[in-house]
Design a protein around this motif. Structure first.
Motif, mmCIF file in Angstrom:
data_model
loop_
_atom_site.group_PDB
_atom_site.id
_atom_site.type_symbol
_atom_site.label_atom_id
_atom_site.label_comp_id
_atom_site.label_asym_id
_atom_site.label_seq_id
_atom_site.Cartn_x
_atom_site.Cartn_y
_atom_site.Cartn_z
ATOM 1 N N UNK A 199 0.823 -1.201 0.000
ATOM 2 C CA UNK A 199 0.000 0.000 0.000
ATOM 3 C C UNK A 199 0.867 1.265 0.000
ATOM 4 N N UNK A 200 1.878 1.316 0.894
ATOM 5 C CA UNK A 200 2.739 2.503 0.976
ATOM 6 C C UNK A 200 3.524 2.683 -0.320
ATOM 7 N N UNK A 201 3.964 1.590 -0.924
ATOM 8 C CA UNK A 201 4.654 1.684 -2.208
ATOM 9 C C UNK A 201 3.757 2.386 -3.234
ATOM 10 N N UNK A 202 2.485 2.033 -3.240
ATOM 11 C CA UNK A 202 1.538 2.651 -4.178
ATOM 12 C C UNK A 202 1.249 4.108 -3.820
ATOM 13 N N UNK A 203 1.257 4.411 -2.529
ATOM 14 C CA UNK A 203 1.143 5.824 -2.135
ATOM 15 C C UNK A 203 2.335 6.602 -2.685
ATOM 16 N N UNK A 204 3.505 5.969 -2.660
ATOM 17 C CA UNK A 204 4.695 6.611 -3.209
ATOM 18 C C UNK A 204 4.560 6.861 -4.696
ATOM 19 N N UNK A 205 4.029 5.896 -5.407
ATOM 20 C CA UNK A 205 3.812 6.077 -6.848
ATOM 21 C C UNK A 205 2.835 7.213 -7.101
ATOM 22 N N UNK A 206 1.810 7.309 -6.266
ATOM 23 C CA UNK A 206 0.828 8.383 -6.404
ATOM 24 C C UNK A 206 1.490 9.742 -6.216
ATOM 25 N N UNK A 207 2.309 9.881 -5.178
ATOM 26 C CA UNK A 207 2.947 11.164 -4.884
ATOM 27 C C UNK A 207 4.039 11.509 -5.894
ATOM 28 N N UNK A 208 4.643 10.495 -6.496
ATOM 29 C CA UNK A 208 5.727 10.741 -7.451
ATOM 30 C C UNK A 208 5.219 11.009 -8.870
ATOM 31 N N UNK A 209 4.248 10.227 -9.309
ATOM 32 C CA UNK A 209 3.835 10.279 -10.718
ATOM 33 C C UNK A 209 2.354 10.580 -10.930
ATOM 34 N N UNK A 255 -1.792 9.276 -9.764
ATOM 35 C CA UNK A 255 -2.525 8.011 -9.850
ATOM 36 C C UNK A 255 -3.033 7.703 -11.258
ATOM 37 N N UNK A 256 -3.323 8.746 -12.015
ATOM 38 C CA UNK A 256 -3.904 8.526 -13.344
ATOM 39 C C UNK A 256 -2.966 7.709 -14.223
ATOM 40 N N UNK A 257 -1.678 8.052 -14.189
ATOM 41 C CA UNK A 257 -0.720 7.312 -15.007
ATOM 42 C C UNK A 257 -0.669 5.840 -14.611
ATOM 43 N N UNK A 258 -0.907 5.551 -13.340
ATOM 44 C CA UNK A 258 -0.823 4.174 -12.853
ATOM 45 C C UNK A 258 -2.012 3.325 -13.289
ATOM 46 N N UNK A 259 -2.988 3.924 -13.940
ATOM 47 C CA UNK A 259 -4.159 3.179 -14.416
ATOM 48 C C UNK A 259 -3.964 2.606 -15.814
ATOM 49 N N UNK A 260 -2.821 2.856 -16.421
ATOM 50 C CA UNK A 260 -2.520 2.265 -17.731
ATOM 51 C C UNK A 260 -2.336 0.762 -17.557
ATOM 52 N N UNK A 261 -2.941 -0.014 -18.437
ATOM 53 C CA UNK A 261 -2.905 -1.478 -18.319
ATOM 54 C C UNK A 261 -2.072 -2.081 -19.440
ATOM 55 N N UNK A 262 -1.499 -3.240 -19.158
ATOM 56 C CA UNK A 262 -0.699 -3.939 -20.169
ATOM 57 C C UNK A 262 -0.805 -5.440 -20.018
ATOM 58 N N UNK A 263 -0.116 -6.134 -20.900
ATOM 59 C CA UNK A 263 -0.004 -7.585 -20.831
ATOM 60 C C UNK A 263 1.461 -7.948 -20.671
ATOM 61 N N UNK A 264 1.778 -8.761 -19.677
ATOM 62 C CA UNK A 264 3.153 -9.212 -19.449
ATOM 63 C C UNK A 264 3.254 -10.685 -19.817
ATOM 64 N N UNK A 265 4.331 -11.027 -20.510
ATOM 65 C CA UNK A 265 4.523 -12.397 -21.000
ATOM 66 C C UNK A 265 5.781 -12.971 -20.374
ATOM 67 N N UNK A 300 -9.434 13.327 -20.308
ATOM 68 C CA UNK A 300 -9.178 13.504 -18.876
ATOM 69 C C UNK A 300 -7.813 12.981 -18.446
ATOM 70 N N UNK A 301 -7.173 12.152 -19.265
ATOM 71 C CA UNK A 301 -5.864 11.606 -18.911
ATOM 72 C C UNK A 301 -4.850 12.728 -18.719
ATOM 73 N N UNK A 302 -5.002 13.798 -19.489
ATOM 74 C CA UNK A 302 -4.111 14.955 -19.371
ATOM 75 C C UNK A 302 -4.875 16.065 -18.654
#
Length: 530
Positions: free
Chosen positions: A137-147, A149-159, A219-221
């Motif tokens: 949870x705290x790691x994700x709070x860090x991502x929110x404060x650094x970058x 939350x909107x950017x963190x909603x981008x989805x992908x596929x990992x192989x 809204x992304x920007x």
């Protein structure tokens, strides 16, 4: 076809002929697919908690969350064939869609997110009261404060992909003269890093052929952007973009922009990552570690943890409890690689097609067998610039790209690489009796001849027809969910997922009960360099 690739295929053919009992062309793969939960009526991000029927996001082996409580992640096991991956992923999607329908939700089908009102519109994932849950949870709070939350909603596929031991017998003998088991793991790690270097030289092809994020909701920007065009009133799109997700407009990260992570050896890779883990970053120091006793981030360094480093491919090793990824790599070597460049395929109800997975298989075998040399720092930066250019200008048929030997049209370079992939695909099909390898490459050869078939072109066309990206993707989401709902859940499926959910909650409760120190102490110990 290059001489080195041709020579390697000839040697592999001889190995197959001489070792009839060996199976050097068995590969092991699994996937992770991300998808936002959205309200089916309006396409807004869900604010409901992770559904109880889907189990604990902390401990469930197949269904979890990524950054947001509403950003789901589906994880398959490891399979010796593509069909096994597709079957498991289909079963997961079938159950999840029935579950989400009960609460008026569906899965957003694309990589770039739905309408997001603001940063606070995105709920951060919750993993319970255990120390490991709080760490996530705290790691994700860090991502929110650094970058944000909107950017963190981008989805992908990992192989996730690895080679069978019989393949390593061949490759080690071919390259060193003997299949020495004592030197095997070091050889594997060095070879996987050679694959990664070739992947980075050629991954632009995947962005071009499979990029499916040329447009995004306005809204992304939050402050607008002058780098994209408008389509109607509510959609931004790149006129020639293939994958905004993989461009600087997607995973924006100024702190990492100049970070040189060396892919020449396991030791140098680990050293460069560890340096980022202990180097303070002024902007993050300004955020501060805590505010009124509440954590803003795990630390104030360039990277909070190793996974914060964004890369289109990673060397991986399964970690033990509490073990850092770099420590696992350092002590036991590379076990598999994780391809992270792939956009979600909006036109597939499971986010990817069978031919896509077969294409990646061929691509990775090519990257392993083709000639290689170590990457210099300037070459790494040039490859990053090329990747960005393909992501934003790839559909411009007249644009000249520098692939390392002067300006070339993307069609000419693409068909050149595909010719090599065709040779690998023919070899694999010949020796396995599976024509899907050849079919997967041929399909993309045709895409160069008819660019309108590219996913990125199709997405723009859909958005134009629907008057916006949001409406086009929401219509796809509803149609795909209805297809799932047309087939009732079987008793076997209901029992399977009910048991998995029950077991996952039991595991979470056991983890919470086993904690013996407070979170401050736990975090201090966790962040001690290994």
């Amino acid at each position: 076809m290059t001489t080195s690739l041709s020579t390697a295929l000839t040697a592999l053919d001889a190995f197959c002929q001489q070792n009839k009992e060996a199976t050097p062309l068995t590969f092991h793969r699994g996937v992770e697919r991300e998808a936002l939960r959205v309200n089916k009526l309006n396409g807004r991000i869900s604010h409901q908690p992770h559904p109880q029927k889907l189990g604990s996001a902390l401990t469930h082996n197949a269904i979890t969350t990524d950054y947001s409580e509403s950003l789901m992640e589906f994880i398959t096991g490891v399979h010796p064939n593509v069909e096994g991956v597709m079957s498991e992923l289909t079963t997961i999607h079938h159950f999840v869609n029935h579950t989400l329908a009960e609460q008026g939700e569906c899965l957003w089908p694309a990589s770039m997110p739905c309408y997001l009102e603001n940063n606070e519109d995105v709920p951060i994932a919750d993993y319970g009261s255990s120390n490991v849950g709080k760490l996530k949870r705290v790691y994700r709070e860090g991502l929110s404060n650094r970058y944000g939350r909107i950017m963190q909603c981008i989805a992908g596929m990992h192989y996730n992909f690895s080679f069978d031991e019989d393949f390593w017998d061949f490759l080690q003998t071919y390259k060193t003269g003997s299949a020495n088991p004592e030197a095997r793991q070091v050889f594997k790690s060095d070879s996987y890093f050679a694959l990664i270097r070739n992947f980075r030289r050629n991954s632009w092809l995947l962005s071009y052929l499979f990029g499916a994020s040329p447009a995004v909701d306005k809204s992304f920007f939050q402050k607008g952007t002058d780098k994209l065009n408008m389509l109607g009133e509510n959609t931004y799109y790149g006129q020639h973009a293939t994958s905004l997700r993989m461009s600087d407009l997607g995973y924006q990260n100024n702190a990492q922009a100049d970070l040189f992570v060396c892919y020449n050896k396991v030791s140098t890779y680990i050293d460069t990552l560890k340096q980022a883990l202990k180097t303070p970053y002024p902007k993050y120091q300004q955020i501060g570690l805590k505010t009124d006793g509440v954590y803003n981030q795990l630390n104030t360094n360039i990277l909070q943890i190793e996974n914060e480093y964004y890369s289109d491919i990673r060397p991986k090793r399964v970690t033990q409890s509490g073990e850092h990824p770099s420590t696992a790599l350092q002590s036991r070597g590379v076990e598999y690689i994780e391809v992270r460049i792939m956009d979600i395929d909006p036109f597939s109800p499971i986010g990817m097609s069978k031919n896509t997975l077969y294409f990646i298989d061929v691509f990775l075998v090519f990257c392993m067998l083709d000639g290689d040399h170590e990457l210099r720092e300037e070459e790494c930066h040039a490859l990053r610039e090329l990747q960005q250019e393909i992501a934003t200008h790839g559909r411009d048929e007249n644009y000249l790209f520098d692939f390392g030997k002067g300006d070339v049209l993307i069609k000419d370079q693409g068909l050149h690489v595909l010719e090599k992939l065709q040779a690998v695909a023919r070899f694999l099909s010949q020796h396995t009796g599976n024509e899907n390898y050849v079919n997967a490459i041929e399909e993309k050869v045709q895409a160069f001849k008819t660019p309108a078939a590219l996913p990125s072109n199709k997405i723009v066309s859909l958005a134009e027809q629907a008057s916006s990206y949001k409406e086009a993707m929401l219509a796809l989401a509803k149609d795909q969910q209805q297809e799932w709902l047309n087939t009732p859940l079987s008793k076997e499926e209901e029992i399977l997922f009910a048991n998995q959910a029950k077991e996952s909650f039991e595991k979470q409760h056991a983890i919470e009960a086993a904690d013996t120190v407070d979170f401050d102490t736990y975090l201090t110990e966790y962040l001690i360099p290994q």
